[in-house]
Scaffold this active site. Structure first.
Site, PDB file in Angstrom:
ATOM      1  N   ARG A  71      36.219 102.714  33.871  1.00  0.00           N
ATOM      2  CA  ARG A  71      36.592 101.612  32.816  1.00  0.00           C
ATOM      3  C   ARG A  71      37.667 101.955  32.126  1.00  0.00           C
ATOM      4  NH1 ARG A  71      31.147 101.104  29.308  1.00  0.00           N
ATOM      5  NH2 ARG A  71      32.617  99.685  28.050  1.00  0.00           N
ATOM      6  N   GLN A 102      32.280  94.492  18.771  1.00  0.00           N
ATOM      7  CA  GLN A 102      31.306  95.354  19.769  1.00  0.00           C
ATOM      8  C   GLN A 102      32.010  96.177  20.706  1.00  0.00           C
ATOM      9  OE1 GLN A 102      27.421  92.737  20.473  1.00  0.00           O
ATOM     10  NE2 GLN A 102      29.115  91.325  19.958  1.00  0.00           N
ATOM     11  N   ASN A 103      33.387  95.867  20.866  1.00  0.00           N
ATOM     12  CA  ASN A 103      34.081  96.391  21.771  1.00  0.00           C
ATOM     13  C   ASN A 103      34.419  97.782  21.654  1.00  0.00           C
ATOM     14  OD1 ASN A 103      33.659  93.878  22.608  1.00  0.00           O
ATOM     15  ND2 ASN A 103      35.842  93.070  22.137  1.00  0.00           N
ATOM     16  N   VAL A 104      34.554  98.471  22.713  1.00  0.00           N
ATOM     17  CA  VAL A 104      34.892  99.965  22.692  1.00  0.00           C
ATOM     18  C   VAL A 104      36.326 100.256  23.191  1.00  0.00           C
ATOM     19  CG1 VAL A 104      32.691 100.618  22.577  1.00  0.00           C
ATOM     20  CG2 VAL A 104      33.804 100.287  24.989  1.00  0.00           C
ATOM     21  N   HIS A 120      30.298  99.758  17.972  1.00  0.00           N
ATOM     22  CA  HIS A 120      29.901 100.829  19.226  1.00  0.00           C
ATOM     23  C   HIS A 120      30.621 101.905  19.562  1.00  0.00           C
ATOM     24  CE1 HIS A 120      27.540  96.926  20.476  1.00  0.00           C
ATOM     25  NE2 HIS A 120      26.971  97.461  19.273  1.00  0.00           N
ATOM     26  N   CYS A 128      31.859 116.405  21.740  1.00  0.00           N
ATOM     27  CA  CYS A 128      30.786 117.506  22.438  1.00  0.00           C
ATOM     28  C   CYS A 128      29.353 117.202  21.916  1.00  0.00           C
ATOM     29  CB  CYS A 128      31.254 119.059  22.029  1.00  0.00           C
ATOM     30  SG  CYS A 128      30.183 120.348  22.395  1.00  0.00           S
ATOM     31  N   CYS A 153      33.037 125.223  22.582  1.00  0.00           N
ATOM     32  CA  CYS A 153      31.855 125.831  22.749  1.00  0.00           C
ATOM     33  C   CYS A 153      31.476 125.826  24.382  1.00  0.00           C
ATOM     34  CB  CYS A 153      30.855 125.139  21.825  1.00  0.00           C
ATOM     35  SG  CYS A 153      30.227 123.865  22.479  1.00  0.00           S
ATOM     36  N   GLU A 218      31.561  79.565  27.006  1.00  0.00           N
ATOM     37  CA  GLU A 218      30.200  79.128  27.353  1.00  0.00           C
ATOM     38  C   GLU A 218      29.073  79.097  26.164  1.00  0.00           C
ATOM     39  OE1 GLU A 218      30.865  81.908  31.382  1.00  0.00           O
ATOM     40  OE2 GLU A 218      29.096  82.311  30.266  1.00  0.00           O
TER      41      GLU A 218
HETATM   42  C1  BV8 Z   1      19.289 100.333  18.822  1.00  0.00           C
HETATM   43  C2  BV8 Z   1      28.856 100.630  23.966  1.00  0.00           C
HETATM   44  C3  BV8 Z   1      17.363 101.502  17.920  1.00  0.00           C
HETATM   45  C4  BV8 Z   1      28.675 101.426  25.177  1.00  0.00           C
HETATM   46  C5  BV8 Z   1      27.377  99.021  24.090  1.00  0.00           C
HETATM   47  C6  BV8 Z   1      14.925  98.793  24.818  1.00  0.00           C
HETATM   48  C7  BV8 Z   1      15.431 100.044  24.587  1.00  0.00           C
HETATM   49  C8  BV8 Z   1      16.167 100.456  23.732  1.00  0.00           C
HETATM   50  C9  BV8 Z   1      16.859  99.463  22.854  1.00  0.00           C
HETATM   51  C10 BV8 Z   1      16.673  98.132  23.270  1.00  0.00           C
HETATM   52  C11 BV8 Z   1      15.436  97.552  23.940  1.00  0.00           C
HETATM   53  N1  BV8 Z   1      15.406  96.377  24.166  1.00  0.00           N
HETATM   54  C12 BV8 Z   1      16.371  95.850  22.899  1.00  0.00           C
HETATM   55  C13 BV8 Z   1      17.124  97.062  22.484  1.00  0.00           C
HETATM   56  C14 BV8 Z   1      17.996  96.935  21.694  1.00  0.00           C
HETATM   57  C15 BV8 Z   1      19.338  97.200  22.451  1.00  0.00           C
HETATM   58  C16 BV8 Z   1      19.607  95.864  22.940  1.00  0.00           C
HETATM   59  O1  BV8 Z   1      20.237  94.854  21.905  1.00  0.00           O
HETATM   60  N2  BV8 Z   1      19.474  95.491  24.144  1.00  0.00           N
HETATM   61  C17 BV8 Z   1      19.926  94.071  24.922  1.00  0.00           C
HETATM   62  C18 BV8 Z   1      20.331  94.276  25.984  1.00  0.00           C
HETATM   63  C19 BV8 Z   1      18.700  93.235  24.464  1.00  0.00           C
HETATM   64  N3  BV8 Z   1      20.166  97.678  21.349  1.00  0.00           N
HETATM   65  C20 BV8 Z   1      20.532  98.996  21.114  1.00  0.00           C
HETATM   66  O2  BV8 Z   1      19.870  99.544  21.939  1.00  0.00           O
HETATM   67  C21 BV8 Z   1      21.359  99.457  19.923  1.00  0.00           C
HETATM   68  N4  BV8 Z   1      20.541 100.597  19.433  1.00  0.00           N
HETATM   69  O3  BV8 Z   1      18.604  99.276  19.150  1.00  0.00           O
HETATM   70  O4  BV8 Z   1      18.810 101.590  18.350  1.00  0.00           O
HETATM   71  C22 BV8 Z   1      17.349 102.505  17.211  1.00  0.00           C
HETATM   72  C23 BV8 Z   1      17.527 102.261  15.982  1.00  0.00           C
HETATM   73  C24 BV8 Z   1      17.364 103.359  14.877  1.00  0.00           C
HETATM   74  C25 BV8 Z   1      17.280 104.664  15.344  1.00  0.00           C
HETATM   75  C26 BV8 Z   1      17.243 104.876  16.744  1.00  0.00           C
HETATM   76  C27 BV8 Z   1      17.365 103.878  17.760  1.00  0.00           C
HETATM   77  C28 BV8 Z   1      22.543 100.087  20.431  1.00  0.00           C
HETATM   78  C29 BV8 Z   1      23.421  98.675  21.268  1.00  0.00           C
HETATM   79  C30 BV8 Z   1      24.666  99.405  21.524  1.00  0.00           C
HETATM   80  C31 BV8 Z   1      24.899  99.527  23.040  1.00  0.00           C
HETATM   81  N5  BV8 Z   1      26.216  99.726  23.534  1.00  0.00           N
HETATM   82  N6  BV8 Z   1      28.422  99.279  24.049  1.00  0.00           N
HETATM   83  C32 BV8 Z   1      29.505 100.952  26.346  1.00  0.00           C
HETATM   84  O5  BV8 Z   1      30.235  99.985  26.067  1.00  0.00           O
HETATM   85  O6  BV8 Z   1      29.623 101.452  27.394  1.00  0.00           O
HETATM   86  S1  BV8 Z   1      26.648  97.096  24.087  1.00  0.00           S
HETATM   87  C33 BV8 Z   1      27.783  96.504  25.034  1.00  0.00           C
HETATM   88  O7  BV8 Z   1      27.321  95.036  24.878  1.00  0.00           O
HETATM   89  C34 BV8 Z   1      29.347  96.207  24.750  1.00  0.00           C
HETATM   90  O8  BV8 Z   1      29.667  96.912  23.549  1.00  0.00           O
HETATM   91  C35 BV8 Z   1      29.414  95.033  24.219  1.00  0.00           C
HETATM   92  O9  BV8 Z   1      30.323  94.423  23.813  1.00  0.00           O
HETATM   93  C36 BV8 Z   1      28.118  94.382  23.817  1.00  0.00           C
HETATM   94  C37 BV8 Z   1      27.677  92.924  23.535  1.00  0.00           C
HETATM   95  O10 BV8 Z   1      27.911  92.367  24.709  1.00  0.00           O
HETATM   96  P1  BV8 Z   1      29.022  91.178  24.388  1.00  0.00           P
HETATM   97  O11 BV8 Z   1      30.100  91.789  23.512  1.00  0.00           O
HETATM   98  O12 BV8 Z   1      28.546  90.084  23.808  1.00  0.00           O
HETATM   99  O13 BV8 Z   1      29.574  91.195  25.688  1.00  0.00           O
HETATM  100  P2  BV8 Z   1      28.951  90.049  26.831  1.00  0.00           P
HETATM  101  O14 BV8 Z   1      29.527  90.452  28.294  1.00  0.00           O
HETATM  102  O15 BV8 Z   1      27.526  90.022  26.465  1.00  0.00           O
HETATM  103  O16 BV8 Z   1      29.277  88.415  26.544  1.00  0.00           O
HETATM  104  C38 BV8 Z   1      30.734  88.123  26.811  1.00  0.00           C
HETATM  105  C39 BV8 Z   1      31.244  86.746  26.140  1.00  0.00           C
HETATM  106  O17 BV8 Z   1      32.370  86.457  26.120  1.00  0.00           O
HETATM  107  C40 BV8 Z   1      30.255  85.702  26.872  1.00  0.00           C
HETATM  108  O18 BV8 Z   1      29.430  84.886  25.949  1.00  0.00           O
HETATM  109  C41 BV8 Z   1      31.147  84.967  27.562  1.00  0.00           C
HETATM  110  O19 BV8 Z   1      30.941  83.642  27.664  1.00  0.00           O
HETATM  111  C42 BV8 Z   1      32.345  85.276  26.623  1.00  0.00           C
HETATM  112  N7  BV8 Z   1      33.787  85.146  27.284  1.00  0.00           N
HETATM  113  C43 BV8 Z   1      34.272  85.410  28.455  1.00  0.00           C
HETATM  114  N8  BV8 Z   1      35.428  85.155  28.560  1.00  0.00           N
HETATM  115  C44 BV8 Z   1      36.148  84.626  27.199  1.00  0.00           C
HETATM  116  C45 BV8 Z   1      34.914  84.900  26.603  1.00  0.00           C
HETATM  117  N9  BV8 Z   1      34.866  84.520  25.091  1.00  0.00           N
HETATM  118  C46 BV8 Z   1      36.154  84.157  24.716  1.00  0.00           C
HETATM  119  N10 BV8 Z   1      37.359  84.144  25.447  1.00  0.00           N
HETATM  120  C47 BV8 Z   1      37.371  84.424  26.749  1.00  0.00           C
HETATM  121  N11 BV8 Z   1      38.380  84.572  27.461  1.00  0.00           N
HETATM  122 ZN    ZN Z   2      31.303 122.006  21.520  1.00  0.00          ZN
END
Ligand code: BV8
Ligand code: ZN
Length: 249
Positions: A71, A102-104, A120, A128, A153, A218
């Protein structure tokens, strides 16, 4: 000449002068950064549960790092698109208060957004797992051997992002809530609204009487709470809105 949606949104943004943007991967799509869901998205190749979780990382850090390195290779060629620049300009014009992303990929930062909340984290940083030493990844030389090692470390480094199952850092989440509470308009740009707790922010804004404007080609999980929907790419729609704003100022 009849007013269109872009005029309506521009007028609202100027009248209220208190908007916040929540952006997702779609905001970077026109910069060549693949989205997660939808056609050609990353998750169609990888499942988040397999890759972007602490369990997956500690089970096989090298494999997860290979994905992040891939990536980052794409990201090093990516530039902000006109949508990123339009949001930064709206901030300079005091129309937009802040960008919550939400983007990284840090593309909002490169485009000049000053008030920027990266919920995020950033894949341009690594930290580390033991001592918290943090380092920016400005070129791929540090990723020759995976996983990279902490120079302080000797433990392994991890991407400085919020993985699935990890909490959003308290500071970012509190800032995002505070900006959501203050805003009277939320631009919801390029997000499927499927990841929590980020996807809660438009619902919170709605409950507080804010106007929700979705910019996305969408339909999404947030479309039914949107007051105005612009079914277009953000890289096209946001510069159009900015152009109407400048005509009215
Ligand atoms: C949390 C960083 C709890 C990493 C990301 C089971 C187990 C554990 C957790 C869960 C679970 N079930 C549900 C959860 C909660 C989970 C969650 O929401 N899961 C989802 C899948 C159901 N959330 C978490 O785990 C969060 N933490 O709940 O912790 C907790 C609380 C307290 C104490 C302890 C624990 C953490 C969530 C963060 C995850 N990390 N990113 C990395 O990137 O490698 S999330 C990842 O998805 C990205 O950051 C991304 O941005 C994000 C969201 O997706 P979108 O940005 O919406 O992108 P997507 O592709 O989905 O959509 C793109 C859109 O763009 C589309 O609509 C498309 O039509 C549109 N598009 C396309 N082209 C265009 C456009 N729009 C405009 N213009 C264009 N040209
Ligand atoms: Zn270290």
């Amino acid at each position: 000449m009849s007013k269109d949606l872009y005029d309506e949104v521009a007028e609202l943004l100027i009248t209220k002068r208190s908007a916040v943007a929540l952006t997702g991967a779609g905001a970077s799509a026109e910069s060549g950064v693949p989205t997660f869901r939808g056609s050609g998205g990353l998750w169609t190749i990888f499942r988040p549960e397999d890759i972007a979780t602490p369990e997956a990382f500690f089970r096989d850090p090298e494999n997860v790092w290979r994905w992040y390195k891939w990536r980052l290779e794409k990201l090093f060629e990516a530039k902000p698109n006109p949508g990123h620049y339009a949001l930064a300009e709206m901030e300079r014009l005091n129309i937009l208060r802040c960008v919550i992303t939400q983007n990284v990929d840090e593309l909002h930062r490169v485009a000049g957004s000053k008030c920027l909340i990266e919920l995020h984290g950033s894949i341009r940083r690594m930290r580390c797992v033991s001592c918290g030493y943090t380092e920016r990844i400005d070129d791929l030389s540090r990723l020759e051997t995976l996983p990279p090692k902490c120079p302080r470390c000797g433990s392994i480094m991890r991407p400085d992002v919020v993985l699935f199952g990890e909490p959003i850092p308290m500071i970012e989440w509190t800032r995002a809530l505070s900006e959501t509470y203050k805003a009277k308009i939320m631009l919801v740009v390029g997000t499927s609204g499927s990841v929590y707790p980020a996807a809660l922010l438009p619902h919170i804004a709605k409950e507080r009487g804010s106007i929700i404007i979705e910019i996305n080609p969408e339909e999404t999980e947030l479309s039914d709470i949107a007051d105005i929907i612009i079914r277009a790419k953000s890289g096209e729609a946001l510069p159009k809105i900015l152009e109407r704003i400048k005509k009215l100022l």
